[in-house]
Design an enzyme around this catalytic site. Structure first.
Site, PDB file in Angstrom:
ATOM      1  N   SER A  32       0.859  -1.182   0.000  1.00 50.59           N
ATOM      2  CA  SER A  32       0.000   0.000   0.000  1.00 50.59           C
ATOM      3  C   SER A  32       0.893   1.228   0.000  1.00 50.59           C
ATOM      4  O   SER A  32       2.099   1.139   0.262  1.00 50.59           O
ATOM      5  CB  SER A  32      -0.870  -0.036   1.268  1.00 50.59           C
ATOM      6  OG  SER A  32      -1.431   1.219   1.558  1.00 50.59           O
ATOM      7  N   TYR A  57      -1.601  -1.195  10.362  1.00 51.36           N
ATOM      8  CA  TYR A  57      -1.631  -1.314   8.903  1.00 51.36           C
ATOM      9  C   TYR A  57      -0.299  -0.883   8.295  1.00 51.36           C
ATOM     10  O   TYR A  57       0.248  -1.561   7.417  1.00 51.36           O
ATOM     11  CB  TYR A  57      -2.773  -0.464   8.358  1.00 51.36           C
ATOM     12  CG  TYR A  57      -3.085  -0.713   6.909  1.00 51.36           C
ATOM     13  CD1 TYR A  57      -3.774  -1.849   6.508  1.00 51.36           C
ATOM     14  CD2 TYR A  57      -2.703   0.201   5.928  1.00 51.36           C
ATOM     15  CE1 TYR A  57      -4.078  -2.077   5.167  1.00 51.36           C
ATOM     16  CE2 TYR A  57      -2.998  -0.018   4.589  1.00 51.36           C
ATOM     17  CZ  TYR A  57      -3.686  -1.159   4.218  1.00 51.36           C
ATOM     18  OH  TYR A  57      -3.979  -1.378   2.894  1.00 51.36           O
TER      19      TYR A  57
END
Length: 281
Positions: A158, A171
């Site tokens: 990401s 995350y």
């Protein structure tokens, strides 16, 4: 340019992964299903792995294909090594080998400042997004190392794997760790003709992002924000005038990385982010 010359961009050739066998985890989700379909369009057959509760969606995807035999739905929970071992074995039994891996399964949970982050959130995000990728590699790399034609692996990271942001400790930790794993595994698979890269998309227009809890980060003043309410907030973070990208944009990047067009690309971390990472540094 003469009048006989075309200004049309030539289409990409068909069959860019012809007759190759791909394993896609999280295959029922927006990015996973788009990538599975894109690979199949270009000649691959896909072992589509996802949770038991996602099998109906995988069967629907299979039925929608011109050749349903190109997709093999299998049950796999990436947090459970034994289920991945079984999924890989089932895929090899059906197709004989594995050439491509897209380690895509992941979760995006609402987080808080680190001092308030629940242990359960930390564990779940790391278990799925990081340990799940490790489990996938452990299950499939022995098969890839036996492939005389080499292999191509893509880990779904990401933009959070490139730069951190507030209230995303778990995350960001997981997605950043995948960068290091890709470089490590590029060393380990290289002698066997294998390549390992990461993709780094910005927000993608799927249910993982366009849901009430996530959109409330951008519009805390609204109890039930809708996608139209967050377009401005999402767009501010990018150089290009889009709020989010589409699953097909990630699928096309994965297709490139696993095709022969990228045959000498390994250990690379590819942003698909409409310029967000260079905008914010």
């Amino acid at each position: 340019m003469t009048s006989t010359e075309s200004t049309t961009t030539p289409s990409l050739p068909a069959g860019r992964v012809q007759d190759r066998i791909a394993l896609v985890t999280g295959a029922a989700g927006g990015i996973g299903s788009a990538t599975a379909q894109r690979l199949i369009e270009e000649g691959a057959r896909v072992i589509a792995a996802d949770l038991e509760r996602q099998q109906e969606a995988l069967e629907a995807l299979r039925a929608s294909l011109p050749d349903p035999s190109a997709l093999l739905p299998v049950v796999a929970d990436v947090t459970d090594r034994s289920s991945l071992d079984a999924a890989v074995a089932r895929g090899v039994e059906e197709f004989g080998r594995i050439d491509i891996v897209f380690a895509n399964a992941g979760v995006l949970l609402q987080e808080s400042p680190v001092e308030d982050l629940p242990d359960s959130t930390w564990r779940t995000v790391l278990d799925v997004n990081l340990t799940g990728v490790m489990n996938t590699a452990r299950a499939v790399f022995p098969v890839l190392k036996q492939n005389p034609n080499g292999s191509a692996v893509v880990l779904a990271s990401s933009t959070a794997g490139i730069r951190g942001g507030a209230n995303s400790s778990a995350y960001t930790a997981a997605k950043t760790a995948l960068v290091g794993l890709a470089e490590t595994w590029a060393h380990e698979l290289g002698p066997f003709g294998g390549r390992v890269n990461t993709t780094h998309p910005t927000a993608v227009g799927t249910e993982l992002v366009l849901n009430r809890d996530f959109m409330r980060r951008f519009r805390p003043d609204l109890e039930d924000p809708q996608p139209a309410d967050v377009v401005e907030g999402f767009s501010k973070g990018k150089l290009l005038d889009v709020p989010w990208i589409d699953p097909i944009d990630v699928a096309n990047a994965v297709l490139f990385l696993v095709s022969d067009e990228a045959r000498y690309i390994t250990g690379v971390h590819l942003p698909i982010d409409a310029g967000s990472t260079i905008k914010w540094g």
